[in-house]
Design a protein around this motif. Structure first.
Motif: not given
Ligand SMILES: Cc1cc2nc3c(=O)[nH]c(=O)nc-3n(C[C@H](O)[C@H](O)[C@H](O)COP(=O)(O)OP(=O)(O)OC[C@H]3O[C@@H](n4cnc5c(N)ncnc54)[C@H](O)[C@@H]3O)c2cc1C
Length: 418
Positions: A34, A165, A169, A178, A354-355, A383-384, A394
């Motif tokens: 992480e 991700g 955010g 990345d 943006s969310q 979300e990637l 969603y």
């Molecule tokens: C303010 C806000 C409110 C939201 N509220 C909601 C909600 O209530 N309900 C909902 O459904 N969605 C919500 N969303 C959207 C939701 O948070 C995202 O769609 C979700 O978190 C995506 O999950 P993810 O694991 O793909 O990415 P992330 O949760 O962004 O996780 C990615 C992780 O990878 C890490 N990372 C990045 N690059 C690297 C790297 N090179 N090496 C190692 N680690 C790395 C980051 O630090 C992070 O911890 C919200 C978003 C925001 C910004």
């Protein structure tokens, strides 16, 4: 060497945490790398700190068009009820409000803590401040398939799950996209990205309210005569732009045009629940109140004071004008303006506000288990990928779903799925 599968999960956000738990529960040796100094930074901010985990009203139509049919299939494997069951297994009980699902604690941080505790219990190694740099296929050298390079350390493993991700955010979430670069180097197709679930800046020439206002209404976005999309709900009018859930929902449909600087504009109807006849009756009632009062006083019984001021300024009318000096047709015209307040869209509020991010790794590049078609030992989740959903749980549903499926398949336990 242990005969257990060694899996590296890059990214300890929503999708990566879910994948790590599932892979470890299926018997794999899991390491999470992480980039941040904590897990689930963005997750802890979701749902205004309440974490809207998922939504019971769901199907593929809540996601972008290119992912719709795949989403229906995936939701059949891991839907919102499975999400609620999964969280119960982590010790999180959920509650629903009109289909929207939250932890009963109403604290997003409790979700992050539950993941952390479960990972500890399962013996998953977590490496903080570690940034994934590259992944190299080594074809079984020393019994491993991949070398994963991250912040000065190399890991050898059998499978890699990329969950880094998007670009959306606050700065502290480390959402620097990345993964797009890393996946591109591995041969994956990256679709153009745009911020989504985002508010908009209006043109500098637009007269806006002096103070922020929340109002209920319908906001419709147009390009010329063409209606692009329309949403109802609580809209926020700010001194520099428009926001609120309906605007954010609509943003996914118009963001590309706005980014291309096309002249997109919005019309706000503050009486959207009135049909023409009932609005005419309302106007007639208002006109009966017409007397020696100023227009400003007259409108105070009709609309929010900041909106009234904005409308008068836009129409270049003095606040002190006596209604007795304004003709019926002019008064009627002033009231009609509450049904078509125009905002010229200048730009979005950008990734930081943006969310989600629309665009990303083409879902044509992943198999149904989220493995990369060009190298099935590498999985891409969350979300990637080029999947974005409406506001309302969603996007997290997709993170859990892709994490669950990839985690189980990578660990060789697809039977965990229906
Ligand atoms: C303010 C806000 C409110 C939201 N509220 C909601 C909600 O209530 N309900 C909902 O459904 N969605 C919500 N969303 C959207 C939701 O948070 C995202 O769609 C979700 O978190 C995506 O999950 P993810 O694991 O793909 O990415 P992330 O949760 O962004 O996780 C990615 C992780 O990878 C890490 N990372 C990045 N690059 C690297 C790297 N090179 N090496 C190692 N680690 C790395 C980051 O630090 C992070 O911890 C919200 C978003 C925001 C910004």
């Amino acid at each position: 060497m242990s005969d257990k599968k060694r899996i590296i999960v890059a990214g300890g956000g929503a999708a990566g945490l879910c994948a790590a738990v599932c892979a470890a529960r299926s018997g794999a040796l899991v390491t999470v790398i992480e980039k941040n100094n904590v897990l689930g930074k963005k997750l802890s901010m979701t749902g205004n700190g309440r974490c809207n985990l998922t939504n019971l009203k769901i199907d593929g139509s809540f996601y972008n068009a290119s992912s719709k049919s795949r989403m229906d299939k995936w939701l059949g494997q891991f839907g919102p009820i499975d999400t609620m069951d999964f969280f119960r297994s982590l010790g999180i009980i959920t509650m629903t409000e009109d289909g929207y699902v939250y932890p009963v604690s109403e604290q997003a941080i409790s979700v992050v803590n539950a993941f952390e505790n479960e990972l500890k219990r399962l013996g998953v190694e977590i490496v903080y401040n570690s940034q994934l740099k590259s992944i190299e296929h080594i074809d079984g050298v020393d019994g491993y398939e991949y070398i994963v390079k991250a912040s000065g350390t190399e890991y050898r493993c059998h499978k890699v799950i990329i969950a880094t991700g998007s670009l959306s955010g606050a700065k502290t979430t480390m959402s620097t996209g990345d993964g797009y670069y890393i996946c591109k180097k591995l041969g994956m197709k990256v679709k153009d990205t745009y911020p989504a679930l985002v508010g908009f800046k209006t043109s500098e020439d637009d007269i806006m309210p002096d103070a922020g206002v929340r109002c209920r209404g319908e906001i419709s976005f147009y390009l010329g005569e063409e209606l692009l999309t329309s949403e109802k709900g609580e809209i926020q009018l700010l001194s520099t732009g428009i926001s609120g859930i309906p605007v954010m929902q609509a943003s996914r449909d118009i963001i590309k045009l706005v980014s291309e600087k096309k002249p997109v504009y919005a019309l706000l109807d503050l009486f959207a629940d009135y049909d023409d006849k009932s609005f005419d009756r309302l106007k007639e009632e208002m006109l009966k109140l017409r007397d020696n009062r100023s227009i400003s006083e007259f409108l105070s019984g009709f609309g929010n004071s900041h909106i009234n001021d904005m409308i008068l300024k836009r129409m270049k009318l003095s606040h002190t004008m006596k209604t007795s000096n304004i003709s019926d047709s002019m008064l009627s015209c002033i009231l009609d303006n509450y049904r078509k307040i125009k905002f010229n869209i200048a730009d979005s509020n950008g990734y930081l506000q943006s969310q989600v991010t629309t665009g990303g790794i083409s879902i044509g590049d992943v198999n149904d288990d989220f493995s990369y078609v060009g190298d099935p030992g590498i999985y891409v989740i969350g979300e990637l990928l080029d999947v974005d959903g409406r506001c309302g749980g969603y996007n997290l549903q997709f993170a859990w779903m892709s994490g669950f499926i990839a985690g189980n398949f990578a660990a060789g336990k697809p039977e965990e799925l229906r």
